[in-house]
Design a protein around this motif. Sequence first.
Motif, PDB file in Angstrom:
ATOM      1  N   HIS A  89       0.907  -1.177  -0.015  1.00 48.41           N
ATOM      2  CA  HIS A  89       0.183  -0.070  -0.069  1.00 48.41           C
ATOM      3  C   HIS A  89       0.957   1.283  -0.029  1.00 48.41           C
ATOM      4  CE1 HIS A  89       0.984  -0.921   4.335  1.00 48.41           C
ATOM      5  NE2 HIS A  89       1.127   0.632   4.431  1.00 48.41           N
ATOM      6  N   TYR A  90       0.468   2.328  -0.795  1.00 48.89           N
ATOM      7  CA  TYR A  90       1.227   3.462  -0.751  1.00 48.89           C
ATOM      8  C   TYR A  90       0.553   4.813  -0.931  1.00 48.89           C
ATOM      9  CZ  TYR A  90       1.584   4.707  -5.779  1.00 48.89           C
ATOM     10  OH  TYR A  90       1.288   5.060  -7.077  1.00 48.89           O
ATOM     11  N   GLU A  91       1.262   5.821  -0.931  1.00 46.83           N
ATOM     12  CA  GLU A  91       0.587   7.331  -0.845  1.00 46.83           C
ATOM     13  C   GLU A  91       0.132   7.593  -2.134  1.00 46.83           C
ATOM     14  OE1 GLU A  91       4.603   7.450  -1.878  1.00 46.83           O
ATOM     15  OE2 GLU A  91       3.686   6.760  -0.111  1.00 46.83           O
ATOM     16  N   GLY A  92       0.452   7.088  -3.290  1.00 45.57           N
ATOM     17  CA  GLY A  92      -0.076   7.449  -4.711  1.00 45.57           C
ATOM     18  C   GLY A  92       0.770   8.370  -5.183  1.00 45.57           C
ATOM     19  N   PHE A  93       0.354   9.171  -6.260  1.00 46.96           N
ATOM     20  CA  PHE A  93       0.856  10.280  -6.827  1.00 46.96           C
ATOM     21  C   PHE A  93       2.207   9.920  -7.607  1.00 46.96           C
ATOM     22  CE2 PHE A  93      -2.190  11.866  -3.937  1.00 46.96           C
ATOM     23  CZ  PHE A  93      -2.694  12.634  -4.721  1.00 46.96           C
ATOM     24  N   GLU A  94       2.187   8.703  -8.205  1.00 45.16           N
ATOM     25  CA  GLU A  94       3.286   8.077  -9.036  1.00 45.16           C
ATOM     26  C   GLU A  94       3.060   7.229  -9.791  1.00 45.16           C
ATOM     27  OE1 GLU A  94       6.980   6.586  -6.470  1.00 45.16           O
ATOM     28  OE2 GLU A  94       6.378   4.889  -7.458  1.00 45.16           O
TER      29      GLU A  94
ATOM     30  N   THR B 284       0.983  -3.779  -7.009  1.00 46.73           N
ATOM     31  CA  THR B 284      -0.173  -4.604  -6.460  1.00 46.73           C
ATOM     32  C   THR B 284      -0.678  -4.442  -5.308  1.00 46.73           C
ATOM     33  OG1 THR B 284       1.287  -6.325  -5.684  1.00 46.73           O
ATOM     34  CG2 THR B 284       1.095  -6.509  -7.925  1.00 46.73           C
ATOM     35  N   GLY B 285       0.103  -3.543  -4.448  1.00 45.24           N
ATOM     36  CA  GLY B 285      -0.606  -2.767  -3.312  1.00 45.24           C
ATOM     37  C   GLY B 285      -1.387  -1.925  -3.266  1.00 45.24           C
ATOM     38  N   ALA B 286      -2.359  -1.448  -2.412  1.00 46.71           N
ATOM     39  CA  ALA B 286      -3.278  -0.486  -2.365  1.00 46.71           C
ATOM     40  C   ALA B 286      -2.882   0.893  -2.814  1.00 46.71           C
ATOM     41  CB  ALA B 286      -4.072  -0.422  -1.002  1.00 46.71           C
ATOM     42  N   ALA B 287      -3.713   1.622  -3.559  1.00 46.27           N
ATOM     43  CA  ALA B 287      -3.549   3.060  -4.004  1.00 46.27           C
ATOM     44  C   ALA B 287      -4.270   3.981  -3.005  1.00 46.27           C
ATOM     45  CB  ALA B 287      -4.080   3.374  -5.405  1.00 46.27           C
ATOM     46  N   PRO B 288      -4.071   5.275  -3.038  1.00 47.67           N
ATOM     47  CA  PRO B 288      -4.668   6.029  -1.984  1.00 47.67           C
ATOM     48  C   PRO B 288      -6.200   5.854  -2.008  1.00 47.67           C
ATOM     49  CG  PRO B 288      -3.688   7.414  -3.479  1.00 47.67           C
ATOM     50  CD  PRO B 288      -3.234   6.222  -3.610  1.00 47.67           C
TER      51      PRO B 288
ATOM     52  N   TRP C  24       3.922  12.084   5.144  1.00 47.79           N
ATOM     53  CA  TRP C  24       3.832  13.342   4.647  1.00 47.79           C
ATOM     54  C   TRP C  24       2.804  13.394   3.629  1.00 47.79           C
ATOM     55  CZ3 TRP C  24       9.626  13.713   2.580  1.00 47.79           C
ATOM     56  CH2 TRP C  24      10.511  13.877   3.474  1.00 47.79           C
ATOM     57  N   GLU C  25       2.729  12.440   2.886  1.00 48.84           N
ATOM     58  CA  GLU C  25       1.789  12.487   1.579  1.00 48.84           C
ATOM     59  C   GLU C  25       0.255  11.677   2.476  1.00 48.84           C
ATOM     60  OE1 GLU C  25       2.155  13.419  -1.733  1.00 48.84           O
ATOM     61  OE2 GLU C  25       3.224  14.502  -0.455  1.00 48.84           O
ATOM     62  N   SER C  26       0.342  10.759   3.263  1.00 48.70           N
ATOM     63  CA  SER C  26      -0.632  10.277   3.906  1.00 48.70           C
ATOM     64  C   SER C  26      -1.436  11.415   4.617  1.00 48.70           C
ATOM     65  CB  SER C  26      -0.483   9.198   4.873  1.00 48.70           C
ATOM     66  OG  SER C  26       0.005   7.980   4.058  1.00 48.70           O
ATOM     67  N   ASN C  27      -0.696  12.333   5.264  1.00 48.02           N
ATOM     68  CA  ASN C  27      -1.303  13.138   6.096  1.00 48.02           C
ATOM     69  C   ASN C  27      -1.827  14.559   5.229  1.00 48.02           C
ATOM     70  OD1 ASN C  27      -1.247  12.375   8.551  1.00 48.02           O
ATOM     71  ND2 ASN C  27       0.789  13.065   9.101  1.00 48.02           N
ATOM     72  N   ARG C  28      -1.105  14.561   4.084  1.00 48.91           N
ATOM     73  CA  ARG C  28      -1.631  15.667   2.986  1.00 48.91           C
ATOM     74  C   ARG C  28      -3.228  15.048   2.428  1.00 48.91           C
ATOM     75  NH1 ARG C  28      -1.940  16.236  -2.278  1.00 48.91           N
ATOM     76  NH2 ARG C  28      -0.592  14.318  -2.600  1.00 48.91           N
TER      77      ARG C  28
ATOM     78  N   PRO D 162      -4.556   6.458  -8.512  1.00 44.57           N
ATOM     79  CA  PRO D 162      -3.351   6.681  -7.775  1.00 44.57           C
ATOM     80  C   PRO D 162      -3.100   8.272  -7.737  1.00 44.57           C
ATOM     81  CG  PRO D 162      -2.740   5.854 -10.091  1.00 44.57           C
ATOM     82  CD  PRO D 162      -4.216   5.791  -9.728  1.00 44.57           C
ATOM     83  N   TYR D 163      -3.543   8.995  -8.681  1.00 43.80           N
ATOM     84  CA  TYR D 163      -3.552  10.748  -8.432  1.00 43.80           C
ATOM     85  C   TYR D 163      -4.913  11.101  -7.859  1.00 43.80           C
ATOM     86  CZ  TYR D 163       0.620  10.164 -11.157  1.00 43.80           C
ATOM     87  OH  TYR D 163       2.093   9.798 -11.398  1.00 43.80           O
ATOM     88  N   LEU D 164      -5.785  10.452  -7.361  1.00 50.10           N
ATOM     89  CA  LEU D 164      -7.083  11.005  -6.824  1.00 50.10           C
ATOM     90  C   LEU D 164      -7.493  12.016  -7.624  1.00 50.10           C
ATOM     91  CD1 LEU D 164      -6.257  11.238  -2.886  1.00 50.10           C
ATOM     92  CD2 LEU D 164      -7.577   9.301  -4.233  1.00 50.10           C
ATOM     93  N   VAL D 165      -7.723  11.696  -9.052  1.00 47.51           N
ATOM     94  CA  VAL D 165      -8.314  12.833 -10.116  1.00 47.51           C
ATOM     95  C   VAL D 165      -9.704  12.749  -9.971  1.00 47.51           C
ATOM     96  CG1 VAL D 165      -6.248  12.484 -11.406  1.00 47.51           C
ATOM     97  CG2 VAL D 165      -8.232  11.029 -11.990  1.00 47.51           C
ATOM     98  N   SER D 166     -10.385  11.539  -9.552  1.00 42.06           N
ATOM     99  CA  SER D 166     -11.877  11.614  -9.681  1.00 42.06           C
ATOM    100  C   SER D 166     -12.449  12.734  -8.617  1.00 42.06           C
ATOM    101  CB  SER D 166     -12.409  10.389  -9.020  1.00 42.06           C
ATOM    102  OG  SER D 166     -11.815   9.266 -10.175  1.00 42.06           O
ATOM    103  N   SER D 167     -13.587  13.423  -9.055  1.00 38.27           N
ATOM    104  CA  SER D 167     -14.105  14.200  -8.051  1.00 38.27           C
ATOM    105  C   SER D 167     -14.678  13.810  -6.567  1.00 38.27           C
ATOM    106  CB  SER D 167     -15.303  15.087  -8.818  1.00 38.27           C
ATOM    107  OG  SER D 167     -16.336  14.155  -9.042  1.00 38.27           O
ATOM    108  N   ALA D 168     -15.036  12.455  -6.666  1.00 42.76           N
ATOM    109  CA  ALA D 168     -15.508  11.616  -5.678  1.00 42.76           C
ATOM    110  C   ALA D 168     -14.731  10.531  -5.867  1.00 42.76           C
ATOM    111  CB  ALA D 168     -16.985  11.482  -5.580  1.00 42.76           C
ATOM    112  N   SER D 169     -14.225   9.748  -4.611  1.00 42.49           N
ATOM    113  CA  SER D 169     -13.774   8.461  -4.648  1.00 42.49           C
ATOM    114  C   SER D 169     -14.619   7.272  -5.106  1.00 42.49           C
ATOM    115  CB  SER D 169     -13.250   8.111  -3.192  1.00 42.49           C
ATOM    116  OG  SER D 169     -14.547   7.757  -2.383  1.00 42.49           O
TER     117      SER D 169
END
Length: 386
Positions: free
Chosen positions: A103-108, A116-120, A150-154, A364-371
């Motif tokens: 699992h990771y913070e995404g934006f990459e 294969t781990g979870a995206a944000p 840092w990124e998770s808190n952001r 991974p970039y949380l581009v959707s307006s809603a999850s």
Amino acid sequence: MKRIELPLGLLFSNTGPYGKVAHTLLNGARLACAEINADPESGVTFHPIHIDPKGILQNYAPAVQSLFDRGIHHVCGCYTSSSRKEVIPLFEKHDALLWYPTHYEGFESSTNVIYTGAAPNHHMSPLIDFLCSRFGRRAYCVGSNYIWGWESNRVMREGLQKRHGEILAERYLAVGETDLEDIISEIFETEPDFVFNAMIGESSYAFFRAFRKACEARGIDQAKRFPIASCNLSEPELRAIGPESADGQISSSVYFSSLKSPRNAQFVAAYSKLFRDGPVVSAEAEAAYIAVHILAKTVAQTGTTKVSEVLKAVAGQAFDAPQGRVMIDPHSFHAALTPRIGLSRSDFEFDVLVEAPEPVAPDPYLVSSASEYEVASRRANVRIVS
């Protein structure tokens, strides 16, 4: 059937400050290798080679280079985001493929990494929705002083802002730091609705223990008054925390070993039999297991280990994993996974409180307006488990 011989690098720090959880990653990959090698129909024989960087960032790049020098171009590895970012330039330079199972913070995004781990949107977005609906919108955030924290808190901050919430304080500790007195005092002073914990390893374990003890000394039920929520709390870590503080903690993940399905029961039994000395199975172990199985399936279909051909064929590749159906998104090379929220028990397992009804496409970039999770919630499709 002629089998393809495939040397596979395993780059996991099973010693050091986060060795407990990284060891489960190593075990998950090794279990997959054993299953594939024993299957006469697989068409692939793995030759795994493990290197332990011992949780020291400077050791990762030389370790990767040593694998490349031996002709190995497929590597399953890394737990921390710092280690992943340290080695990606080498994978791109040498046209090799990193199978990243955490699992990771995404934006990459990298065409030399399969995630294969979870995206944000698999763990952060569902967790924010859950916390705001159950507890409130005022958070205290604490994290390890590196990329994940840092990124998770952001992401937490931005998610709360969209929901008209706020971060009361945001604090960081060095990886492995266990002096938590000031942070605990500040939590009591600020009185948040919940605490978001983005620390890793020994720092995180010490925090759970110290905060529970401090709450008990004040006559406070920690789990009810100051719930602690994480996106990286798994079964081996509950054991590291200890029985006095392991229960009542919230974890957002795509896999828990308590999932009720024949496929998961088979996985847990096989893992437990092969690794009797532990650590116990975890979401990280499952993600590494998925990565190696998808690699084997792709190589068997293409008839080659050549990275360019594997990359073409892995797009859209699916696997029936212990968590359920998993598929590699052809655009981002991240996996579609099933979000879940769990509550820890005193027996070091999790009760699943909420789960999505089906795998959610990675964002991974949380581009959707809603999850995806929010959309599912609005359509009343999310299954409340307990």
